[in-house]
Design an enzyme around this catalytic site. Structure first.
Site, short mmCIF file in Angstrom:
data_model
loop_
_atom_site.label_atom_id
_atom_site.label_comp_id
_atom_site.label_asym_id
_atom_site.label_seq_id
_atom_site.Cartn_x
_atom_site.Cartn_y
_atom_site.Cartn_z
N GLY A 1 -13.59 -2.59 -5.47
CA GLY A 1 -12.25 -2.08 -5.51
C GLY A 1 -11.11 -2.79 -4.92
O GLY A 1 -10.07 -2.23 -5.09
N CYS B 1 -8.10 -3.63 -7.48
CA CYS B 1 -7.55 -2.21 -7.94
C CYS B 1 -6.58 -1.78 -6.59
O CYS B 1 -5.57 -1.08 -7.04
CB CYS B 1 -8.66 -1.39 -8.12
SG CYS B 1 -9.79 -1.80 -9.57
#
Length: 270
Positions: A211, A214
């Site tokens: 992640g 993101c």
């Protein structure tokens, strides 16, 4: 437009909670920015990988954006996994319709390990339709290779790729060096068409990095929503990701996510 800063994320859902919409909304919340969303695809995913992906219909993606923009509005929008050409075309049309000038494009095409995630038609659509509308585009090393057609192993090659990607029409290109080797690992390259900058922070030794891409693009969007200029938004976002990596979550049997709620953990332990 609300006096409360608002950011819209247009991206996929990660059932494991490490990336995608879930990471974006957590990042917005950390920055005290209200997050809205348009989900483009649903994944069955955990720390070990993705086992299933289902696209949301382009009409449903458009309806989500319409619902948000017609009532709440947004100071900033960011995109993540858009999955296919039809969805990318739809998002580009919505960006035009609602005149979303502060658009952060995270061109989710290739994983940090180099695995291609979308097909060639989708990559062409992203290159031709969406990237030219971006205030900033944030490709990782492999995505920059695909967009530029260049091999990237050194800082100079990162700069050359950034220059090629900038020619696609984005305001600023930020080539991320998280998957680079040796001294260039974690070094990001900024190019705005005239000026080069490199961004470097300490290297965090953790395998729990799910992640990060993101989170970085969401943090850039959040800082823009707070009224910061683009350079400061990028600097603050990189610092946020670095700290979140220090408090990454060791969960599951694979690659855990970065720790978005580290301030709460620090407060609890103080």
């Amino acid at each position: 437009m609300s006096k409360i800063p608002i950011a819209l994320t247009i991206a996929g859902s990660d059932s494991g909670g490490g990336a995608g919409i879930q990471a974006d909304l957590r990042t917005f919340a950390f920055h005290c920015v209200h997050g809205t969303s348009a989900i483009t695809c649903v994944t069955a995913q955990n720390t070990l990988g993705v086992t299933r992906v289902e696209a949301i219909s382009p009409a449903a993606v458009a309806a989500q954006i319409e619902a948000v923009m017609s009532d709440i509005g947004a100071n900033v929008a960011k995109t993540g996994m858009l999955l296919n050409r039809e969805i990318i075309e739809t998002v580009a049309e919505q960006v035009e319709k609602w005149q979303l000038k502060q658009l952060v494009v995270d061109p989710v095409m290739v994983s940090r390990t180099g695995a291609q995630l979308i097909d060639d038609d989708a990559i062409a659509s992203l290159r031709d339709r969406l990237i030219p509308k971006a205030l900033i585009v944030t490709p990782n090393r492999y995505e920059a290779q695909l967009l530029s057609g260049l091999e990237i192993n050194t800082l100079e090659e990162m700069k050359a790729a950034a220059q090629m990607v900038h020619k696609l029409g984005a305001g600023v290109v930020l080539v991320k060096g998280g998957s680079m080797m040796g001294e260039w690992r974690g070094v990001d390259v900024w190019f705005d068409g005239k000026h080069w900058e490199t961004l470097t922070t300490e290297t965090v030794d953790t395998s729990n990095t799910h992640g990060t891409g993101c989170t970085l693009s969401a943090a850039i969007a959040a800082n823009l929503a707070l009224g910061k200029d683009l350079w400061n938004a990028v600097e603050q976002a990189k610092n946020y990701v670095t700290t979140a990596l220090k408090y990454a979550l060791d969960i599951g049997r694979g690659t855990g996510p970065v720790g978005h709620f580290f301030p709460l953990r620090l407060e609890k332990n103080s």
